[in-house]
Design an enzyme around this catalytic site. Structure first.
Site, short mmCIF file in Angstrom:
data_model
loop_
_atom_site.label_atom_id
_atom_site.label_comp_id
_atom_site.label_asym_id
_atom_site.label_seq_id
_atom_site.Cartn_x
_atom_site.Cartn_y
_atom_site.Cartn_z
N GLY A 193 33.39 -2.52 26.87
CA GLY A 193 32.63 -2.31 25.63
C GLY A 193 33.48 -2.61 24.40
N GLY A 195 32.63 -2.13 21.39
CA GLY A 195 31.99 -1.41 20.28
C GLY A 195 33.07 -0.72 19.46
N VAL A 196 32.65 0.30 18.73
CA VAL A 196 33.57 0.94 17.80
C VAL A 196 34.71 1.66 18.54
N ILE A 197 34.37 2.40 19.60
CA ILE A 197 35.43 3.13 20.32
C ILE A 197 36.36 2.14 21.02
N ARG A 286 26.95 6.01 23.55
CA ARG A 286 26.75 7.44 23.77
C ARG A 286 25.26 7.75 23.80
N ASP A 326 23.71 13.24 15.98
CA ASP A 326 23.68 12.27 17.09
C ASP A 326 22.50 12.47 18.03
N ALA A 334 29.46 10.71 11.83
CA ALA A 334 29.67 12.08 11.38
C ALA A 334 29.06 12.31 10.00
N HIS A 466 44.02 -2.80 -12.66
CA HIS A 466 44.85 -3.88 -12.13
C HIS A 466 46.26 -3.38 -11.92
P1 FAD Z 1 28.75 16.69 17.83
O1 FAD Z 1 29.90 16.45 16.96
O2 FAD Z 1 28.72 16.03 19.16
O3 FAD Z 1 28.65 18.27 18.04
C1 FAD Z 1 27.72 18.86 18.88
C2 FAD Z 1 28.22 20.22 19.26
O4 FAD Z 1 27.16 20.94 19.90
C3 FAD Z 1 29.37 20.21 20.26
O5 FAD Z 1 30.35 21.13 19.89
C4 FAD Z 1 28.72 20.61 21.57
O6 FAD Z 1 29.62 21.22 22.49
C5 FAD Z 1 27.67 21.58 21.07
N1 FAD Z 1 26.53 21.79 21.97
C6 FAD Z 1 25.81 20.87 22.65
N2 FAD Z 1 24.81 21.45 23.31
C7 FAD Z 1 24.88 22.78 23.04
C8 FAD Z 1 24.13 23.91 23.42
N3 FAD Z 1 23.02 23.80 24.19
N4 FAD Z 1 24.52 25.12 22.99
C9 FAD Z 1 25.62 25.26 22.19
N5 FAD Z 1 26.36 24.22 21.80
C10 FAD Z 1 25.99 23.00 22.20
N6 FAD Z 1 31.89 9.03 13.33
C11 FAD Z 1 32.28 8.72 12.08
O7 FAD Z 1 31.48 8.83 11.16
N7 FAD Z 1 33.54 8.27 11.82
C12 FAD Z 1 34.45 8.10 12.79
O8 FAD Z 1 35.58 7.70 12.52
C13 FAD Z 1 34.09 8.42 14.11
N8 FAD Z 1 34.97 8.28 15.12
C14 FAD Z 1 34.60 8.62 16.39
C15 FAD Z 1 35.51 8.44 17.42
C16 FAD Z 1 35.17 8.74 18.71
C17 FAD Z 1 36.18 8.55 19.81
C18 FAD Z 1 33.88 9.28 19.00
C19 FAD Z 1 33.50 9.66 20.39
C20 FAD Z 1 32.96 9.45 17.98
C21 FAD Z 1 33.30 9.12 16.67
N9 FAD Z 1 32.40 9.25 15.62
C22 FAD Z 1 32.77 8.90 14.36
C23 FAD Z 1 31.04 9.76 15.84
C24 FAD Z 1 30.98 11.25 15.47
O9 FAD Z 1 31.92 11.96 16.23
C25 FAD Z 1 29.58 11.77 15.74
O10 FAD Z 1 28.64 10.98 15.05
C26 FAD Z 1 29.45 13.21 15.25
O11 FAD Z 1 30.38 14.04 15.90
C27 FAD Z 1 28.03 13.73 15.50
O12 FAD Z 1 27.96 15.03 15.02
P2 FAD Z 1 26.92 16.08 15.62
O13 FAD Z 1 27.11 17.33 14.83
O14 FAD Z 1 25.58 15.48 15.68
O15 FAD Z 1 27.37 16.31 17.13
P1 NAI Z 2 29.00 1.25 20.70
O1 NAI Z 2 27.52 1.28 20.79
O2 NAI Z 2 29.64 1.08 19.39
O3 NAI Z 2 29.55 0.08 21.63
C1 NAI Z 2 29.30 0.02 23.01
C2 NAI Z 2 29.52 -1.42 23.43
O4 NAI Z 2 29.52 -1.46 24.86
C3 NAI Z 2 28.41 -2.35 22.96
O5 NAI Z 2 28.98 -3.47 22.32
C4 NAI Z 2 27.68 -2.71 24.25
O6 NAI Z 2 27.13 -4.00 24.22
C5 NAI Z 2 28.80 -2.59 25.26
N1 NAI Z 2 28.37 -2.37 26.63
C6 NAI Z 2 27.38 -1.53 27.06
N2 NAI Z 2 27.30 -1.58 28.42
C7 NAI Z 2 28.24 -2.46 28.84
C8 NAI Z 2 28.65 -2.92 30.12
N3 NAI Z 2 28.07 -2.49 31.25
N4 NAI Z 2 29.64 -3.84 30.19
C9 NAI Z 2 30.25 -4.28 29.06
N5 NAI Z 2 29.90 -3.87 27.81
C10 NAI Z 2 28.92 -2.96 27.72
O7 NAI Z 2 29.48 2.57 21.44
P2 NAI Z 2 30.91 3.25 21.56
O8 NAI Z 2 31.99 2.31 21.19
O9 NAI Z 2 30.91 3.90 22.89
O10 NAI Z 2 30.84 4.37 20.46
C11 NAI Z 2 29.73 5.29 20.42
C12 NAI Z 2 29.37 5.62 19.02
O11 NAI Z 2 30.35 6.48 18.45
C13 NAI Z 2 29.34 4.41 18.08
O12 NAI Z 2 28.13 3.74 18.15
C14 NAI Z 2 29.52 5.05 16.76
O13 NAI Z 2 28.29 5.46 16.28
C15 NAI Z 2 30.41 6.24 17.06
N6 NAI Z 2 31.76 5.94 16.65
C16 NAI Z 2 32.00 5.69 15.31
C17 NAI Z 2 33.25 5.37 14.88
C18 NAI Z 2 33.45 5.06 13.44
O14 NAI Z 2 32.57 5.35 12.65
N7 NAI Z 2 34.56 4.46 13.04
C19 NAI Z 2 34.39 5.32 15.78
C20 NAI Z 2 34.02 5.54 17.17
C21 NAI Z 2 32.76 5.87 17.54
#
Ligand code: FAD
Ligand code: NAI
Length: 487
Positions: A193, A195-197, A286, A326, A334, A466
């Protein structure tokens, strides 16, 4: 008799905890229920973002970028450092310290705002027709408490999309949790993948020395980004960083043995290929987290992709139940989750004062910025050229390269450009796209411009200090009217 609250928030990620704080600020008696535990088994607020997402990934991106700069860039400044090394355990410990301080910070914010914090899994209980409040069961370590609330805000976030060809064990096959906690630099790292991660985590471990190969199913690289930005990014990631990115692949099998992981796949030309790696990150998107929430039992409507179905105000089909972040439609970011958190809290407070829903303000999806924290960074807001063409909107383009920006040259980071897209007739800014140094910070000016319906002329007629990187945006805006000065 269970406690009765105005609002129960399920989930304490950036959507849920922000919603809880804003509800409390607005005078609503609020409880926030969250089930996250850190690796030591301790309850930990902040959700994915703080624990295994935004914050820890940025900590590692910065550590690895510093190491990369030291290895490859500092000599141009005349700075030499023989025998430079990286201690991965210190880097990971630093990341964990940052995470701990922030998650503890949320606990203090809850205390300060008099929000009741409950640890455990929250499940909506089936409600009788006459009930005025919703009941939520909170289960933790085998014991269950119940609370009641007039309003429920579901902010349960997302979890990694399951990969059908292999189980995640976070030893050899890693999701974001494992990718953020490696204790050694793998010699060969595979990423599924692009994507962003995949790009952010691939960058971290590549900068530290891994040979990184990214396999992407889609034929085009970074399909969500502007085409020109995606092309520039792929080129730089490949040539400057040495990321091997293959698009259009179909992975056929993943075999894990003691010493290696073997992937077999068909490349874009349908040729069979084999890739051997020591660790494999799976980052294929995700999915919304609705497991165990009691959605089915209560008739909570989901959309065709499994997200909780909501309207523009984040209202679900059930009275007084909202969902955000999400777990609902829209970008998984976030800041989008937090913005919805604030909007829902405001909506509930307004409705409690007998205002109508029309008097409430939903989140404006047109001005949500995207940032990818690679090097160079990538950021955008609004529409890209592909989208404008598809919508048949006539537009003009102003573009300026960082190569011609004094500050970028001074800091030795002059890859990339800024592109302003403005309506051909009205000059209103329709989208701004950036690749280059610190564009994660520069994008905010673009967001403000779009939020206030600025024209490219508005940006062009604003004085930019600047020498700053922001002058590239100024010049791109001037360029939309064919009057860029330094190119
Ligand atoms: P979450 O942060 O997932 O929080 C949900 C919470 O609910 C969790 O603590 C979970 O345990 C809890 N929960 C779930 N079900 C229940 C239940 N039934 N009862 C009680 N608790 C429960 N976004 C950005 O904007 N910038 C970034 O740089 C960025 N980097 C990222 C990097 C990675 C590696 C990943 C995976 C994601 C990244 N994201 C980034 C995406 C961002 O983390 C999510 O969009 C954000 O966390 C979503 O917030 P949320 O509050 O919807 O859910
Ligand atoms: P993503 O949706 O950004 O990328 C997933 C990638 O995997 C896509 O390009 C897709 O085509 C590819 N893919 C799917 N199935 C595949 C397969 N079987 N074989 C090969 N490629 C495949 O999802 P990612 O990177 O997992 O991140 C999840 C979300 O977390 C992002 O969409 C973003 O919303 C959030 N995030 C945001 C960040 C930021 O804001 N900087 C940083 C990291 C995550």
């Amino acid at each position: 008799m269970s406690d009765i609250f105005d609002v129960a928030v399920i989930g304490a990620g950036p959507g849920g905890y922000v919603a809880a704080i804003r509800c409390a600020q607005l005078g609503l008696n609020t409880v926030c229920i969250d089930d996250w535990k850190n690796p030591k088994g301790k309850p930990c607020l902040g959700g994915t973002c703080l624990n295994v997402g935004c914050i820890p990934s940025k900590a590692l991106l910065d550590s690895s970028e510093n190491y990369f700069q030291l290895q490859h860039k500092f000599s141009a400044h005349g700075i030499h450092c023989e025998n430079a090394g990286i201690d991965v355990s210190t880097m990971i410990a630093r990341k964990e310290k940052i995470v701990t301080s922030f998650t503890a910070g949320i606990a203090s914010l809850f205390k300060k705002n008099k929000i009741k914090s409950m640890h455990g899994k929250g499940t909506l209980q089936k409600q009788s027709n006459s009930a005025k409040e919703w009941t939520v069961a909170v289960e933790d370590a085998g014991s269950t408490q119940t609370i009641q609330a007039k309003y429920v805000i579901i902010a349960t976030g997302s979890v990694p999309r399951p990969f059908p060809l292999s189980m995640i064990d976070n030893d050899k096959i890693l999701d974001n949790v494992g990718a953020l906690s490696l204790t050694e630099i793998p010699k060969r790292l595979g990423v599924i993948g692009a994507g962003v991660i995949g790009l952010e985590m691939g960058s971290v471990w590549r900068r530290l020395g891994s040979e990184v190969t990214i396999l992407e199913a889609m034929p085009e690289f970074m399909m969500a980004a502007d085409d020109q930005i995606a092309k520039e990014a792929k080129n730089i990631f490949n040539k400057e960083l040495g990321l091997q990115i293959h698009t259009g692949v179909a992975i056929e099998s993943v075999k894990v043995t003691k010493n290696k992981i073997t992937l077999r796949y068909a490349d874009a030309d349908k040729q069979k290929q084999t890739l051997e790696v020591d660790k494999l990150i799976v980052a294929i998107g995700r999915i919304p987290n609705t497991a165990g929430l009691g959605a089915d039992e209560n008739g909570l409507a989901l959309d065709e992709k499994g997200f909780i179905a909501v309207d523009e105000y984040c209202r679900t089909n059930l009275t007084n139940i909202y969902a955000l972040g999400d777990v609902v439609r829209g970008p998984m970011l976030a800041h989008k989750a937090s913005e919805e958190g604030m909007a829902v809290a405001e909506t509930i407070a307004h409705l409690e004062k007998n205002q109508t829903i029309e008097q409430c303000e939903p989140v404006d999806f047109n001005v949500i910025p995207w940032v990818i924290y690679t090097s160079p960074e990538i950021a955008w807001v609004g529409k890209n050229e592909k989208q404008l063409k598809a919508a048949d909107i006539a537009y003009k383009v102003g573009q300026f390269p960082f190569m011609a920006n004094g500050r970028a040259r001074s800091i030795g980071d002059s890859f990339g450009f800024i592109k302003v897209l403005a309506d051909e007739k009205t000059d209103r800014v329709l989208g701004i796209h950036m690749i280059g140094p610190h564009v994660s910070e520069l994008i905010s000016e673009a967001v403000i411009a779009m939020k206030f319906s600025a024209s490219s002329e508005d940006i062009a007629s604003t004085i930019h200090a600047h020498p700053t990187l922001s002058e590239a945006l100024h010049e791109a805006a001037l360029g939309a009217d064919n009057r860029a000065l330094h190119i």
